[in-house]
Design a protein around this motif. Structure first.
Motif, mmCIF file in Angstrom:
data_model
loop_
_atom_site.group_PDB
_atom_site.id
_atom_site.type_symbol
_atom_site.label_atom_id
_atom_site.label_comp_id
_atom_site.label_asym_id
_atom_site.label_seq_id
_atom_site.Cartn_x
_atom_site.Cartn_y
_atom_site.Cartn_z
ATOM 1 N N VAL A 197 -5.078 8.080 4.384
ATOM 2 C CA VAL A 197 -5.714 7.127 3.489
ATOM 3 C C VAL A 197 -4.659 6.114 3.052
ATOM 4 C CG1 VAL A 197 -5.331 8.516 1.384
ATOM 5 C CG2 VAL A 197 -7.156 6.812 1.431
ATOM 6 N N HIS A 198 -5.033 4.836 3.076
ATOM 7 C CA HIS A 198 -4.151 3.754 2.641
ATOM 8 C C HIS A 198 -4.671 3.237 1.296
ATOM 9 C CE1 HIS A 198 -2.439 3.804 6.653
ATOM 10 N NE2 HIS A 198 -3.626 3.575 7.180
ATOM 11 N N ILE A 199 -3.815 3.239 0.283
ATOM 12 C CA ILE A 199 -4.206 2.884 -1.072
ATOM 13 C C ILE A 199 -3.403 1.668 -1.525
ATOM 14 C CG2 ILE A 199 -4.428 3.740 -3.445
ATOM 15 C CD1 ILE A 199 -4.075 6.598 -2.205
ATOM 16 N N PRO A 200 -4.048 0.635 -2.048
ATOM 17 C CA PRO A 200 -3.287 -0.508 -2.578
ATOM 18 C C PRO A 200 -2.249 -0.035 -3.595
ATOM 19 C CG PRO A 200 -5.623 -1.022 -2.506
ATOM 20 C CD PRO A 200 -5.505 0.447 -2.189
ATOM 21 N N PHE A 201 -1.044 -0.604 -3.511
ATOM 22 C CA PHE A 201 0.054 -0.085 -4.324
ATOM 23 C C PHE A 201 1.045 -1.203 -4.640
ATOM 24 C CE2 PHE A 201 3.827 2.537 -5.225
ATOM 25 C CZ PHE A 201 3.263 3.579 -5.962
ATOM 26 N N ASP A 202 1.461 -1.260 -5.892
ATOM 27 C CA ASP A 202 2.432 -2.256 -6.333
ATOM 28 C C ASP A 202 3.830 -1.632 -6.277
ATOM 29 O OD1 ASP A 202 3.918 -4.215 -7.516
ATOM 30 O OD2 ASP A 202 3.004 -4.035 -9.510
ATOM 31 N N ARG A 246 0.844 -1.185 0.000
ATOM 32 C CA ARG A 246 0.000 0.000 0.000
ATOM 33 C C ARG A 246 0.884 1.242 0.000
ATOM 34 N NH1 ARG A 246 -1.820 -0.275 6.432
ATOM 35 N NH2 ARG A 246 0.086 0.703 7.247
ATOM 36 N N ILE A 247 0.258 2.395 -0.252
ATOM 37 C CA ILE A 247 0.937 3.670 -0.060
ATOM 38 C C ILE A 247 0.008 4.540 0.780
ATOM 39 C CG2 ILE A 247 0.064 4.750 -2.195
ATOM 40 C CD1 ILE A 247 2.894 6.057 -2.452
ATOM 41 N N THR A 248 0.568 5.259 1.728
ATOM 42 C CA THR A 248 -0.223 6.029 2.686
ATOM 43 C C THR A 248 -0.048 7.522 2.433
ATOM 44 O OG1 THR A 248 -0.013 4.291 4.357
ATOM 45 C CG2 THR A 248 -0.597 6.497 5.130
ATOM 46 N N LEU A 249 -1.172 8.224 2.340
ATOM 47 C CA LEU A 249 -1.152 9.670 2.120
ATOM 48 C C LEU A 249 -1.840 10.360 3.292
ATOM 49 C CD1 LEU A 249 -0.791 8.479 -0.801
ATOM 50 C CD2 LEU A 249 -2.064 10.470 -1.623
ATOM 51 N N PRO A 250 -1.236 11.417 3.834
ATOM 52 C CA PRO A 250 -1.903 12.199 4.874
ATOM 53 C C PRO A 250 -2.882 13.194 4.267
ATOM 54 C CG PRO A 250 0.256 13.108 4.456
ATOM 55 C CD PRO A 250 0.138 11.888 3.585
#
Length: 250
Positions: A231-236, A64-68
Motif C-alpha cells: 500500500v502506498h500512502i501519501p506522506f510528508d 509517499r510511504i510504502t507498507l508491505p
C-alpha cells in the motif's frame, strides 16, 4: 502496564473529550485518538528503521510511504499475523467463516527502539542492496498518518511495541475463539494480535506500524497494489528524518 492497559487508560481520555462535546475532527480529539492508538508509546520516543536506499528515495521522491502486507508469506514466517488463516463454521447455518479476513488487510512497517544497528540488522533489512537507516520519533510517524481527512482515522493506524511470545503460545492463539474474543468496536485487540511475534526475535526491540486498508473509503491518494502486496500512502517527508546513516562497507 501492558499494551492493553495503556490503551484502555488512554481510551478514557477519548471518552472524556467525547462527553464534553469535542468532534472527531477537532485537533484535541485527533491527538487523543493518536495517543490511544500508540498504546502508551511516548510521541518523543526515537524509532529507527533500515530501508533499501532505492525504495526510500523512491518514496521520498513521490511523497509517499510504502507498507508491505502483514502476512506470513510476505515475511516468510508462518506465525506472523497469527489470526490471518483462522477459519470456523457457523453453528446455525453450517457455512464457513473466514475470521482471517479481519486481519489480512493489515499492512505493516517494522521499526526498532534500539539506538544502534547490528550487522544482522543490516543484512536482514538490506537484502544485499544499498541501505539507509533513518531515525525519527514515534509522534512524527503517527502524526503524518492520522488526520481528519480520513473518516476512519481512529481505527486505521496503530503503533505498537511488539509483544514477544513463545511459539507454542502463538500457535495456541490461532483458533476461532481467540478471533471472536478480539472482535470489538475499536479494532485494538486485532491490531495487538498482528503485533505478536515469536520470542526468538526479541532482540529486535520492534515497534510495529500497522495500517488497515479494509476501511472504506480510504484516504485520498492511498493506492493498494494487491499483486505486490503493497500500500502506498501519501506522506510528508519534510523534517521527518532526524538522522540517517548508510550501511557500513562489507
Amino acid at each position: 502496564m501492558s499494551n492493553l492497559d495503556n490503551f484502555q487508560c488512554l481510551n478514557q481520555v477519548v471518552n472524556g473529550l467525547d462527553y464534553r462535546g469535542y468532534s472527531r475532527e477537532s485537533g484535541e480529539m485527533i491527538e487523543a485518538y493518536m495517543r490511544r492508538n500508540m498504546f502508551g508509546i511516548q510521541p518523543e520516543m526515537k524509532i529507527h528503521r533500515i530501508f533499501q536506499s532505492a525504495f526510500l528515495e523512491d518514496d521520498i521522491r513521490h511523497n509517499r510511504i510504502t507498507l508491505p502486507v502483514a502476512s506470513a508469506g510476505f515475511w516468510k514466517d508462518p506465525l506472523e499475523n497469527l489470526l490471518a488463516n483462522v477459519a470456523g463454521v457457523d453453528e446455525v447455518t453450517g457455512s464457513d467463516i473466514d475470521y482471517g479476513s479481519l486481519v489480512r488487510p493489515f499492512h505493516a512497517l517494522c521499526w526498532t527502539q534500539r539506538e544502534r544497528a547490528t550487522s544482522s540488522d543490516w543484512s536482514s533489512f538490506s537484502h544485499g542492496k544499498p541501505a539507509t537507516r533513518i531515525t525519527t520519533s514515534a509522534g512524527k510517524l503517527m502524526g503524518r498518518l492520522v488526520n481528519r481527512d480520513d473518516s476512519s482515522y481512529m481505527h486505521r493506524t496503530w503503533l505498537v511495541e511488539v509483544e514477544y511470545a513463545k511459539e507454542d503460545r502463538i500457535k495456541a492463539l490461532q483458533n476461532p475463539s481467540e478471533a471472536l474474543n478480539r472482535m470489538e468496536s475499536t479494532g485494538a485487540l486485532l491490531a495487538l494480535s498482528a503485533a505478536t511475534v515469536r520470542s526468538s526475535f526479541k532482540d529486535e526491540s520492534e515497534v510495529r506500524l500497522l495500517y488497515d486498508t479494509s476501511l472504506i473509503p480510504r484516504p485520498s491518494g492511498v493506492t493498494l497494489d494487491e499483486s505486490k502486496g503493497l500500500v502506498h500512502i501519501p506522506f510528508d517527508w519534510d523534517d521527518f528524518i532526524e538522522k540517517s546513516e548508510d550501511a557500513p562497507p562489507c
